[in-house]
Design a protein around this motif. Structure first.
Motif, PDB file in Angstrom:
ATOM      1  N   GLY A  80      -6.652 -16.300  17.842  1.00 42.46           N
ATOM      2  CA  GLY A  80      -6.515 -14.856  17.994  1.00 42.46           C
ATOM      3  C   GLY A  80      -5.298 -14.469  18.806  1.00 42.46           C
ATOM      4  N   SER A  81      -4.726 -15.407  19.541  1.00 42.12           N
ATOM      5  CA  SER A  81      -3.525 -15.104  20.329  1.00 42.12           C
ATOM      6  C   SER A  81      -2.266 -15.077  19.449  1.00 42.12           C
ATOM      7  N   PHE A  82      -2.393 -15.548  18.208  1.00 37.15           N
ATOM      8  CA  PHE A  82      -1.265 -15.519  17.272  1.00 37.15           C
ATOM      9  C   PHE A  82      -1.363 -14.225  16.478  1.00 37.15           C
ATOM     10  N   GLN A  83      -0.508 -13.278  16.772  1.00 33.55           N
ATOM     11  CA  GLN A  83      -0.619 -11.955  16.176  1.00 33.55           C
ATOM     12  C   GLN A  83       0.167 -11.849  14.874  1.00 33.55           C
ATOM     13  N   VAL A  84      -0.482 -11.235  13.892  1.00 34.01           N
ATOM     14  CA  VAL A  84       0.144 -10.980  12.597  1.00 34.01           C
ATOM     15  C   VAL A  84      -0.090  -9.527  12.208  1.00 34.01           C
ATOM     16  N   GLU A  85       0.749  -9.026  11.295  1.00 35.92           N
ATOM     17  CA  GLU A  85       0.582  -7.645  10.820  1.00 35.92           C
ATOM     18  C   GLU A  85      -0.601  -7.534   9.869  1.00 35.92           C
ATOM     19  N   ALA A  86      -0.783  -8.554   9.020  1.00 35.21           N
ATOM     20  CA  ALA A  86      -1.846  -8.488   8.015  1.00 35.21           C
ATOM     21  C   ALA A  86      -2.064  -9.861   7.403  1.00 35.21           C
ATOM     22  N   MET A  87      -3.236 -10.007   6.782  1.00 31.99           N
ATOM     23  CA  MET A  87      -3.546 -11.193   5.995  1.00 31.99           C
ATOM     24  C   MET A  87      -4.009 -10.727   4.625  1.00 31.99           C
ATOM     25  N   MET A  88      -3.542 -11.419   3.583  1.00 29.20           N
ATOM     26  CA  MET A  88      -3.945 -11.126   2.215  1.00 29.20           C
ATOM     27  C   MET A  88      -4.506 -12.399   1.596  1.00 29.20           C
ATOM     28  N   ILE A  89      -5.662 -12.299   0.943  1.00 25.98           N
ATOM     29  CA  ILE A  89      -6.235 -13.446   0.235  1.00 25.98           C
ATOM     30  C   ILE A  89      -6.199 -13.104  -1.252  1.00 25.98           C
ATOM     31  N   VAL A  90      -5.274 -13.782  -1.967  1.00 31.79           N
ATOM     32  CA  VAL A  90      -4.952 -13.436  -3.344  1.00 31.79           C
ATOM     33  C   VAL A  90      -4.753 -14.705  -4.161  1.00 31.79           C
ATOM     34  N   PRO A  91      -5.596 -14.989  -5.127  1.00 31.39           N
ATOM     35  CA  PRO A  91      -6.904 -14.378  -5.379  1.00 31.39           C
ATOM     36  C   PRO A  91      -7.945 -14.940  -4.412  1.00 31.39           C
ATOM     37  N   CYS A  92      -9.041 -14.231  -4.272  1.00 30.60           N
ATOM     38  CA  CYS A  92     -10.116 -14.667  -3.377  1.00 30.60           C
ATOM     39  C   CYS A  92     -11.352 -15.034  -4.201  1.00 30.60           C
ATOM     40  N   SER A  93     -11.768 -16.275  -4.072  1.00 29.59           N
ATOM     41  CA  SER A  93     -12.978 -16.712  -4.772  1.00 29.59           C
ATOM     42  C   SER A  93     -14.211 -16.115  -4.098  1.00 29.59           C
ATOM     43  N   GLY A 180       0.050  -2.761   4.221  1.00 31.57           N
ATOM     44  CA  GLY A 180       1.011  -2.011   5.018  1.00 31.57           C
ATOM     45  C   GLY A 180       2.459  -2.329   4.704  1.00 31.57           C
ATOM     46  N   ILE A 181       2.708  -2.908   3.519  1.00 34.89           N
ATOM     47  CA  ILE A 181       4.060  -3.323   3.144  1.00 34.89           C
ATOM     48  C   ILE A 181       4.572  -2.414   2.030  1.00 34.89           C
ATOM     49  N   ASP A 182       5.579  -1.589   2.338  1.00 32.42           N
ATOM     50  CA  ASP A 182       6.177  -0.737   1.320  1.00 32.42           C
ATOM     51  C   ASP A 182       6.853  -1.599   0.271  1.00 32.42           C
ATOM     52  N   ASN A 183       6.735  -1.201  -0.983  1.00 34.06           N
ATOM     53  CA  ASN A 183       7.343  -1.949  -2.076  1.00 34.06           C
ATOM     54  C   ASN A 183       7.471  -1.046  -3.290  1.00 34.06           C
ATOM     55  N   ASP A 184       8.223  -1.520  -4.276  1.00 33.33           N
ATOM     56  CA  ASP A 184       8.409  -0.736  -5.501  1.00 33.33           C
ATOM     57  C   ASP A 184       7.872  -1.481  -6.722  1.00 33.33           C
ATOM     58  N   LEU A 185       6.850  -2.306  -6.498  1.00 28.52           N
ATOM     59  CA  LEU A 185       6.324  -3.119  -7.585  1.00 28.52           C
ATOM     60  C   LEU A 185       5.334  -2.380  -8.487  1.00 28.52           C
ATOM     61  N   TYR A 186       4.833  -1.243  -8.037  1.00 26.28           N
ATOM     62  CA  TYR A 186       3.798  -0.575  -8.830  1.00 26.28           C
ATOM     63  C   TYR A 186       4.175   0.865  -9.132  1.00 26.28           C
ATOM     64  N   THR A 187       3.595   1.392 -10.195  1.00 28.59           N
ATOM     65  CA  THR A 187       3.827   2.750 -10.612  1.00 28.59           C
ATOM     66  C   THR A 187       2.936   3.682  -9.816  1.00 28.59           C
ATOM     67  N   LYS A 188       3.567   4.620  -9.115  1.00 24.00           N
ATOM     68  CA  LYS A 188       2.799   5.629  -8.398  1.00 24.00           C
ATOM     69  C   LYS A 188       2.379   6.708  -9.385  1.00 24.00           C
ATOM     70  N   TRP A 189       1.323   7.402  -9.091  1.00 22.14           N
ATOM     71  CA  TRP A 189       0.820   8.429  -9.997  1.00 22.14           C
ATOM     72  C   TRP A 189       1.920   9.437 -10.323  1.00 22.14           C
ATOM     73  N   ASN A 190       2.140   9.656 -11.615  1.00 24.68           N
ATOM     74  CA  ASN A 190       3.109  10.634 -12.107  1.00 24.68           C
ATOM     75  C   ASN A 190       4.564  10.323 -11.790  1.00 24.68           C
ATOM     76  N   SER A 191       4.906   9.071 -11.471  1.00 23.83           N
ATOM     77  CA  SER A 191       6.285   8.780 -11.085  1.00 23.83           C
ATOM     78  C   SER A 191       7.037   7.965 -12.138  1.00 23.83           C
ATOM     79  N   GLY A 192       6.496   7.788 -13.301  1.00 27.02           N
ATOM     80  CA  GLY A 192       7.188   7.033 -14.336  1.00 27.02           C
ATOM     81  C   GLY A 192       6.871   5.548 -14.280  1.00 27.02           C
ATOM     82  N   LYS A 193       7.643   4.777 -15.002  1.00 29.62           N
ATOM     83  CA  LYS A 193       7.388   3.344 -15.136  1.00 29.62           C
ATOM     84  C   LYS A 193       7.800   2.576 -13.891  1.00 29.62           C
ATOM     85  N   ALA A 194       7.081   1.452 -13.645  1.00 29.45           N
ATOM     86  CA  ALA A 194       7.424   0.567 -12.536  1.00 29.45           C
ATOM     87  C   ALA A 194       8.646  -0.256 -12.907  1.00 29.45           C
TER      88      ALA A 194
END
Length: 195
Positions: A80-93, A180-194
């Motif tokens: 717990g003393s090792f601080q990180v911004e986030a953890m992602m489990i992809v894919p998660c069984s 919490g990571i900004d990115n341009d990988l996905y299409t936002k609603w009403n914003s056109g194609k990714a």
């Protein structure tokens, strides 16, 4: 430099881990990657790329990358003393989700997720199973009640895409956004194609 933990389990959906890790490897971040034994095997089966070769490739990019053995309970991400911004489990069984939900730990991936929950660090879980049993749903509800974000890999149908890659990138982008990571990988609603 921002730090992220990425867990990869043996659930189907390794393409999501591949896209997410490739994207993050191109950023100025510190990536701490924990793949289960089955996660490595399924990754190779589904992508055709050996895990070690993939890690070697992304280590040549901008991010600082650490790849851990899942049995290494002395790794710094287990504390717990090792601080990180986030953890992602992809894919998660569902087996991994269950272990985290009941706090049994037993391996580095589950311990790191447990640390994120107790330290109130953002934890994004992308469960890959269908249909979901009542046991699966209860475990995911427990994780959600403990503060985890549950993000199943569901395509954004409003993007009106029949392109498989766009759908995968869209899901990966939503996982990153939830961490919490900004990115341009996905299409936002009403914003056109990714991209």
């Amino acid at each position: 430099m921002k730090r992220y933990i990425i867990g990869v389990t043996g659930a189907s959906g390794s393409i999501l881990a591949k896209v997410l890790l490739r994207y993050l490897a191109g950023t100025k971040a510190e990536l701490h990657i924990i793949a289960t034994d089955m996660g490595r095997k399924v990754f190779e089966y589904e992508t055709g790329i050996p895990w070690t070769a993939f890690i070697s490739t992304i280590k040549q990019k901008e991010a600082e990358i650490f790849d851990y053995e899942n049995q290494d309970m002395f790794a710094r991400v287990a504390s717990g003393s090792f601080q990180v911004e986030a953890m992602m489990i992809v894919p998660c069984s569902m087996a991994t989700a269950a272990k985290i939900a009941v706090g049994t730990g037993g391996n580095l991936l589950c311990r790191a997720a447990d640390v994120c929950l107790k330290e109130k660090t953002r934890l994004v879980i992308s469960p890959r199973e269908a249909p979901l049993s009542s046991i699966h749903l209860k475990n995911l509800l427990t994780l959600s009640e403990c503060g985890a974000v549950i993000l199943p890999p569901v395509p954004m149908f409003y993007a009106n895409s029949d392109n498989y890659d766009e759908m995968v990138y869209g899901i990966a982008g939503r996982i990153l956004k939830s961490a919490g990571i900004d990115n341009d990988l996905y299409t936002k609603w009403n914003s056109g194609k990714a991209n």
